[in-house]
Design an enzyme around this catalytic site. Structure first.
Site, PDB file in Angstrom:
ATOM      1  N   LYS A 845      28.956 123.615  33.437  1.00 34.43           N
ATOM      2  CA  LYS A 845      29.588 124.407  34.482  1.00 34.43           C
ATOM      3  C   LYS A 845      29.978 125.742  33.890  1.00 34.43           C
ATOM      4  O   LYS A 845      30.351 125.831  32.718  1.00 34.43           O
ATOM      5  CB  LYS A 845      30.851 123.708  35.020  1.00 34.43           C
ATOM      6  CG  LYS A 845      31.217 124.122  36.439  1.00 34.43           C
ATOM      7  CD  LYS A 845      30.261 123.498  37.444  1.00 34.43           C
ATOM      8  CE  LYS A 845      30.670 123.762  38.874  1.00 34.43           C
ATOM      9  NZ  LYS A 845      29.735 123.130  39.818  1.00 34.43           N
ATOM     10  N   GLY A 846      29.864 126.751  34.686  1.00 29.74           N
ATOM     11  CA  GLY A 846      30.261 128.084  34.251  1.00 29.74           C
ATOM     12  C   GLY A 846      31.079 128.748  35.327  1.00 29.74           C
ATOM     13  O   GLY A 846      31.038 128.379  36.497  1.00 29.74           O
TER      14      GLY A 846
END
EC number: 1.4.1.2
Length: 1624
Positions: A845-846
């Protein structure tokens, strides 16, 4: 009013006024109309405003009473004066009052006196009254001033309101001098007629030379001049006839008039034998009229052998001072003579000369001869070309003053120049003071007339003479040179300096000489300006340059800041400088425009370092510091550096701004990690320890400076690390130690950075710093810690990308949580990791934050566009930062290429893919464009869902996947969502992907309520078909909202309402359908939007479908703060309040993890968002892997580039089918897991304990139950909830995938053969060889294998097998693959699902099949060589099992046959196909085929014969009943489970051994029954004993662990052989 002179009282009416209203209007009007303010230059409006209130405020009874008392007695010719101090009892001080005869000079003279004494006044009131007095001066009558003539005397009654600031000394001077001034005024007024008559009479005598007393060549001119003076050109103030003796004059007191009345004493003579008339100026200024220095006009007369001087004192009138020189007697003759002399000089036209002469002050003209006039005029005419000052001097004959006439070019005249002239002249002549007049007109020159007053020498009357003033030509020329130099403009000096320097051309110098402002010229010398011009020339639009100069020993320096094309306020610049650790002592802004039109702003600062910052010891070091300082501030200006105290490290630690950025980035990361210290405290610690900071930077550079191979960088890094450790070990403060140690830890944990990347187009060249970190080494990070982490920092954007494995995938979120976005992303990545359990990559996830959002303009549309544009730009920078430190892959060679200029402290790491998330839903093409600009190997597979890819909304894939979960839940409660109407409330609107698609997946949805961030939709009794059609219309309507819903289609009592409304009406229908109890709200007719939304969430409906953003449901034990979604705090409800039967989570985080558990325990049906909406990530993963394959085909030329897009699009439907199959499989797994959750709780408990201990799973973070909670549920007969099972399933899959990838299994054909099935048919049919060489083939194979295993065999399969048999999970995987292939388990499972059976039935069929998998797996692990040769075992068993299975009905006997036939018939009666029903019913008997085939191989007997014997023996011994009883034993803990398995294995083992025994005694051709009978005969005693025990057990009806253990042992005692042989 009239005063009765005979009245006895002394207090007249003016003294009896007690209030302003008592004052008669004529008195008030007289005073008010005479008002004069102190500011004669004020505007008329200002004066009018003052006059409207100020005089009236002064006009008080006390003031009038005092004035009246002052004027009650005044003798003729006298003036009455009274001065009132501020503390005077009169109450209106400070002030002065005058009563005097009315005269024209009265007011002017009073104001001159006040001005001369420096006393300010607020107002002067000078009413004039007609006054009648007695002969002794007593006041008899006072009346308003009559128009025209009056028999009474006009008196001025003056009242002056003085400034409150006046001091006593000033008032005393006024009191002393004012009577004298007024006396002079009175004398002049009294003698005015006589003065004029005397002047006129003298003029006549001079003209006629009466008695020869006025002989002189210019006698006629003098006479005319005297008449001209008397004709209004000279204000006569006094006259005296004086006799001359010994060069002095002595006044005749009787002849004196005006100010000279009564004057005695001697004064220097003015005239001489050659001059009939002389003009001189007095030494002392007059107080009369306008306070100028009066002139004395002396006329010589010879009387009886002696000389007399007639002296007139007065002031030239304004008209005289401006009179035409040709009209002034005496002067006109000299002027004409001068012009006549000039007629022969054509270079000096007469008119031009005359124009010059007209500028000369008239008093000066009286002293100049014609020749002198001509010389002066010619010099002035020539002045224009000479560009210099021209000085003419004249010393007063009495040495009172020096008259200095100065001409200069008009454009050189300024106040500053004039003031310099004053200083020069006063200095050169030793003057005491100076007066000047200046004349600047249309002529090309300006004239200044200075009167330099000389000091008094000697005492008048004693004949002392002042020393002569040097007005020689030489001195004049010298002083003129000084003036010329002073008059040289800054521009002149600049042009001269430019010529001398040679660095600036003349044209540029002339431009800047005119362009620089006066303020700049006053602040900057021309020489310094040459340097500034050089800098300005180099500037470009929006460029900046800083220049240091003038540093002193205390470190104070001048910093000049140049800005090209852009201005800034000091409030912008000062924080930048102050952040560098300097104190700004002074600042001066300037601006200039370059010749090419570029505006340039120049800011000069005087700065000094903060007292705590030591000065560099050497000049070279100070110069280096200044250079770094200038570069840092330049970077700050360009937005490349943030403004904070980290910037002080440039001076404190000798760092460059880039190194400061590095430290700031680490600090920002620490703050995101939840570091307990504030940024300001971290800044302070670093600034206080510059040496350690320097060591940290040295360590970082030693680790990451790109160097040639074989260099000593590693040794340098070790030395730098030792230096850092030594510095930190020496610290005393624990806080300081922790902070600096955290920085050291981050540096050591950094794996890669783009800090040294210089490639154009890189993120680093756009001021983006990327740091790839080994999160496992960072103690300050909260759990869980990802495997890889990239922190991206810039002043414009910050972001983080977390990956839990080398092949990981997840969305990039545009976060609005600037202070803790990592916390947000970490929370999301946990869900993502679980969600990714079904796909190839593990969780990632970013997220990024926009740090400099555009300022609002007030235009919502423009603001949205600007905000989006900035978000896109930051998104691009963020992705570029990730790619800067990511490896690439060469398509041709498949080799990994490290990023250029990046030192890698880890292995190859080329897999980086991203996905859409909140805020970035439409950014896929943008991300792919960035990837393409890097030549990234994944191309547009980098971000799925782009314009060339699979459009999730168009496919509806996420919603369709979530709907599989919904359908499964409803099937479990007997509702078919596709054929039966059901009620729904929803979160979202029809324009959304998940909600919009989701609400169209069944035409039987009755959507009674929904809401999004804008509206609330209510339809209490919807028509399913009609409302579905309307929702469809809205879905197809671009950017629709609930407000677009056709109100005519909404049922009675419903509507669409804005959430902005204060209250929303509640109909009876809505109250009923939402289950709003009147006791709660008192039956109110309306409800606030938040309360209504809470009611919707609690509505008693079949389904609550979440397709929105936000967290709306939590556990009762959680607070809103725990949830972390402040925006939805007002609408959130507890899960145990939700009355929906099912919650479908199409959106993320709609329910907290604990809220899901609470809802499930409260009787609801729910999974997790990760499971429900996993179809989106699954689809994206397929897209990525398909694109990787196709791109490799395109690179190889196998597929044409223009065929790529069409090929991708053609597979859309099949990709959706593949994805949805995964969803169906997982939901079926969840269904069966829920059904057996209670019975499997002990196993689940052990499995969770294992995951916590061995896999690092955190129960609290994952919302898995504690051991205490598990014990509670065990007692209550409750198993894991569905959300907990989903989380457990995900971690099981993730763990197994990780373990399998660490082995060679994915490379073996028996496992890898499933790889093509991952891809659509179009690819399988054409490119199977290429599929087998896919870049991610191992990962895909592993994902398919583990999904298949867990979905088919169950969540606990691998764990139980490993635990029960004492093998590894990898062994369990091997046995599953073998079992699947041998028994066709997958085929059976697919047929069960395809049969569309009732849930309970399909679950039973599935569980029966799993028992086969379990037992077959254990058999393979117990009886076959390990590690299991999967391919060989399949070859050995699969064909035989397939051949023997159809004959099972032949071999089963007795109860066994009856049980199978009964079970099969039961299945078939419920809709199971007969062959499938029989296949599942014989599942556990088919398991025995493994023993049968093995026995046949060992005994070398036909397998059919062995099978017949085996099943006959089973029937004979009744083992099936025992095995069934074993299966019913409880599994309270691991030991009970192992005991069950041991009994089962003993029974099967004994049966295997007995089969060997029976076959050994039998003869060929005998039936199985005959063989068994012969065996029983030969083993009669053993068999008999065992049978008696078994019969007793059956008769007792007791089938617990003990009895079944005994039964198994008795069967074992029947055997003669071990039966444990293993065939080759």
């Amino acid at each position: 009013m009239t005063i009765d002179p005979g009245a006895k009282q002394d207090v007249e009416a003016w003294t009896t006024f007690t209030a302003s209203a008592d004052i008669p209007d004529w008195i008030s009007k007289a005073y008010i109309d005479s008002y004069r303010g102190p500011r004669d230059d004020s505007s008329e409006a200002t004066k009018a405003a003052e006059a409207s209130w100020l005089p009236a405020s002064l006009l008080t009874p006390a003031m009038l009473g005092a004035h009246y008392r002052l004027g009650r007695h005044r003798a003729a010719g006298e003036s009455c004066v009274a001065v009132y101090r501020a503390d005077d009892p009169a109450g209106f001080g400070p002030a002065l009052q005058v009563v005097a005869e009315h005269g024209g000079m009265l007011m002017d003279s009073v104001t001159v006196l006040l001005h001369r004494l420096g006393i300010a006044y607020a107002a002067i009131l000078t009413p004039v009254f007609d006054v009648h007095r007695s002969p002794t001066g007593e006041l008899l009558r006072i009346e308003p001033k009559a128009e025209g003539t009056s028999p009474h005397l006009g008196e001025a009654w003056m009242h002056v309101a003085l400034s409150p600031a006046v001091d006593h000394k000033g008032l005393a001077e006024v009191e002393r001098l004012l009577p004298k001034v007024l006396a002079d005024v009175q004398r002049v007024a009294t003698d005015a007629t006589a003065l004029i008559a005397t002047l006129s009479e003298l003029a006549g005598e001079v003209e006629s030379n009466a008695g020869g007393r006025f002989s002189a060549p210019d006698r006629q001119d003098v006479g005319e001049l005297l008449r001209w003076l008397g004709d209004g050109n000279f204000l006569l103030l006094g006259y005296q006839r004086c006799r001359v003796a010994d060069g002095m004059v002595y006044g005749e007191g009787s002849s004196g008039m005006g100010v000279l009345r009564g004057r005695t004493g001697s004064r220097p003579r003015l005239t001489d034998d050659d001059k009939l008339l002389v003009l001189a100026q007095a030494r002392v200024g007059s107080y009369l009229r306008y306070g100028a220095y009066p002139y004395a006009i002396a006329v010589r007369e010879y009387v009886d052998g002696s000389v007399v001087e007639h002296r007139f004192v007065g002031l030239f009138s304004v008209a005289a001072m401006n009179a035409d020189v040709l009209e002034i007697p005496t002067i006109s003759r000299r002027v004409r003579e001068a012009l006549a002399m000039a007629e022969s000089d054509p270079s000096h036209p007469g008119q031009l000369l005359l124009d010059v002469i007209q500028t000369v002050p008239r008093p000066e003209l009286f002293t100049l001869s014609a020749q002198r006039l001509l010389t002066m005029a010619r010099a002035v005419v020539d002045l224009g070309s000479q560009r210099q000052a021209l000085l003419f001097l004249r010393a007063d004959r009495l040495q009172y003053f020096v008259s200095c006439l100065v001409y200069m070019p008009r454009d050189r005249y300024t106040t500053a120049v004039r003031m310099q002239f004053e200083d020069i002249l006063v200095r050169e002549f030793g003057g005491t003071r100076l007066e000047f007049t200046a004349r600047v007109s249309e002529s090309p020159w300006a004239l200044m007339h200075f009167m330099v007053r000389l000091p008094e020498v000697g005492v008048a009357g004693e004949g002392a003479a002042a020393p002569p003033v040097d007005v020689s030509e030489a001195n004049r020329i010298r002083i003129q040179g000084l003036l010329t130099e002073a008059a040289r403009t800054w521009a002149d000096r600049l042009i001269g300096a430019a010529a001398a320097a040679g660095s600036v051309g003349q044209a540029d110098a002339m431009h800047y000489a005119a362009a620089f402002s006066e303020a700049y010229k006053q602040a900057v010398t021309p020489a310094d300006a040459i340097g500034d011009i050089a800098v300005i020339t180099e500037l470009t639009d929006d460029s900046v340059k800083l220049v240091f100069s003038e540093r002193d020993e205390q470190g104070v320096a001048q910093l000049t800041w140049f800005l090209g094309g852009r201005t800034a306020s000091l409030s912008q610049l000062l924080p930048m400088l102050q952040s560098m650790g300097v104190v700004v002592l002074e600042e001066r802004p300037f601006s200039v425009t370059r010749p090419d039109g570029l505006p340039v702003w120049i800011y000069q600062f005087k700065i000094s370092p903060h007292p705590t910052i030591p000065l560099a010891p050497t000049v070279a070091e100070r110069a280096a510091t200044a250079h770094r300082f200038a570069e840092a501030v330049t970077a700050i200006w360009h937005g490349r550096v943030e403004i904070d105290r980290f910037n002080e490290l440039v001076m404190r630690a000798g760092l460059t701004w880039q190194q400061v950025v590095l430290l700031r980035a680490y600090a920002k990361y620490l703050r995101q990690a939840g570091f307990p210290y504030s940024q300001s405290y971290i800044e302070s610690v670093l600034n206080e320890h510059p040496a350690t900071v320097r060591s940290l930077v040295d360590l970082f550079e030693a680790l990451f400076v790109p160097v040639p191979s074989g260099s000593a960088s590693n040794r340098d890094a070790q030395a730098a690390a030792a230096a850092v450790a030594a510095d930190i070990d020496a610290l005393v403060s624990l806080d300081t130690d922790r902070i600096l140690r955290a920085f050291a830890s981050l540096v050591q944990a950094t794996l890669r950075t783009n800090y040294f990347v210089t490639r154009q187009g890189s993120a680093r060249c756009r001021d983006v710093l990327a740091l790839k970190l080994n999160a496992q080494l960072i103690d300050e990070l909260p759990l869980p810690r990802p495997r890889y982490e990239i922190f991206v920092y810039s002043p414009r954007v910050e972001g983080v990308h977390l990956r839990f494995g080398p092949v990981a995938r997840g969305g990039l979120r545009w976060s609005d949580r600037r202070d803790d976005f990592r916390t947000e992303i970490l929370g999301l990545v946990k869900a993502q990791a679980v969600k990714n359990a079904v796909i190839v990559p593990v969780g990632a996830k970013g997220g990024f934050v926009v740090k400099r959002p555009p300022l609002p303009t007030g235009d919502p549309a423009a603001d949205r566009d600007a905000t989006r544009a900035e978000g896109v730009a930051c998104y691009q920078l963020f992705i570029s930062g990730l790619l800067d430190v990511t490896d690439n892959v060469d398509h041709a060679t498949a080799s990994v290429n490290p990023p250029p200029e990046v030192v890698r402290r880890d292995g190859d790491d080329a897999y980086l893919v991203v996905a859409a998330d909140k805020g970035t839903a439409t950014f896929s093409d943008i991300a792919n464009d960035v990837a393409k600009s890097y030549g990234f190997w994944l191309g547009d597979a980098f971000a799925s869902g782009g314009s060339v890819g699979y459009d999730h909304k168009a496919m509806g894939i996420t919603a369709r996947g979530a709907w599989e979960a919904v359908k499964r839940h409803f099937r479990e409660i007997g509702i078919d969502t596709q054929t039966q109407d059901f009620t729904v409330v929803g979160i979202g609107d029809m324009s959304g992907d998940v909600f919009g698609n989701g609400m169209l997946l069944s035409k039987h949805i009755r959507l009674i309520a929904a809401f999004d961030h804008r509206h609330i939709f209510l339809d209490p009794n919807p028509d399913a078909a009609v409302s579905w059609a309307e929702r469809r219309r809205m879905f197809e309507l671009p950017r629709s909202s609930w407000s677009d819903y056709d109100r005519s289609l909404i049922s009675e009592g419903g509507g669409v309402y804005s959430r902005e409304q204060k209250a929303i009406p509640l109909s009876a229908q809505v109250r009923a359908v939402l289950g709003i109890d009147g006791s709660v709200d008192g039956g109110a007719a309306e409800m606030a939007p938040p309360n209504l939304i809470r009611a919707i969430l609690r509505a008693p409906v079949d389904l609550l479908f979440n397709g929105g953003i936000g967290t709306y449901i939590k556990a009762e034990s959680e607070s809103d703060a725990d949830v972390g979604d402040r925006a939805n705090d007002p609408v959130r409800v507890n899960a145990n309040q939700v009355r929906a039967k099912v919650i479908g989570e199409g959106g993320n985080l709609g329910v907290t993890a604990l809220g899901r558990v609470e809802f499930d325990l409260s009787g609801g049906r729910i999974n997790t968002d990760a499971l429900d909406n996993s179809a989106g990530v699954d689809c994206s993963d397929h897209e990525v892997n398909i694109k990787i394959l196709i791109d490799s085909l395109v690179s190889a030329g196998t597929v044409k580039a223009d065929e790529r897009t069409q090929l991708l699009e053609s597979m859309t439907d099949e990709v959706a089918q593949l994805v949805l199959a995964d969803n169906e499989d997982q939901n079926d797994l969840m269904g069966t897991s829920r059904a057996n959750a209670a019975s499997l709780l002990p196993v689940h408990a052990m499995q969770i304990k294992y995951l916590v201990a061995e896999r690092g799973v955190n129960r609290e973070l994952e919302a898995l139950p504690s051991e205490k909670e598990i014990a509670r549920r065990s007692e209550a007969g409750i198993g894991l909830t569905s959300p907990e099972l989903a989380t457990l399933m995900a971690h099981v899959k993730l763990g197994l995938k990780e373990e399998v990838l660490a082995t060679e299994l994915p490379d073996q054909d028996v496992f890898a053969s499933r790889l093509p099935r991952y891809f659509p048919t179009a690819l399988r049919e054409r490119f199977t060889p290429e599929i087998r060489s896919h870049q991610l083939r191992r990962e895909i194979v592993t994902t398919m294998l583990i999904n298949d295993l867990v979905d088919t065999a169950g969540i606990t399969y691998a764990f139980r097998i490993a635990e029960d048999v004492g093998v590894t999970p990898i062994d369990a995987v091997r046995t599953y693959v073998a079992t699947d292939a041998i028994f066709g388990v997958g085929h059976i499972w697919r047929r069960i699902r395809a049969a569309n059976l009732p849930i309970a039935l399909s679950d039973r069929l599935t569980l029966d099949t799993r028992r086969l998998i379990d037992r077959a797996g254990r058999w393979l692990l117990n009886y076959r060589p390990q590690p299991l040769a999967v391919g060989a075992e399949i070859n050995r068993f699969a064909a035989m099992v397939k051949a023997l299975t159809p004959r099972m009905s032949e071999w089963l006997r007795g109860d066994d046959k009856a049980i199978v036939e009964k079970t099969a018939a039961e299945f078939a009666s419920q809709g199971v196909p007969e062959d499938l029903a029989y296949r599942v019913s014989t599942g556990l008997y088919r398991y025995s085929l493994l023993d049968i085939i093995d026995i046949a191989d060992i005994a070398d007997i036909d397998a059919a014969e062995v099978a017949d014997t085996y099943f006959a023996l089973m029937d004979r011994l009744g083992t099936d009943g025992l095995l069934t009883a074993v299966s019913q034993l409880p599994r309270h803990d691991r030991w009970h489970s192992l005991a069950r398995l041991a009994i089962r294995d003993d029974i099967y083992g004994a049966l295997r051994s007995l089969c060997f025994d029976v076959l050994a005694v039998g003869e060929p051709g005998e039936s199985s029954e005959q063989k068994i009978a012969e065996w029983e005969h030969l083993s009669a005693s053993r068999v008999a004993r065992a049978r008696r025990t078994l019969d007793d057990i059956r008769a007792s009806g007791q089938k617990d662990l003990a009895t079944l253990s005994v039964a198994a042992r008795q069967i074992r005692r029947m055997t003669r052989t071990s039966g444990r042989g293993i065939s080759g």
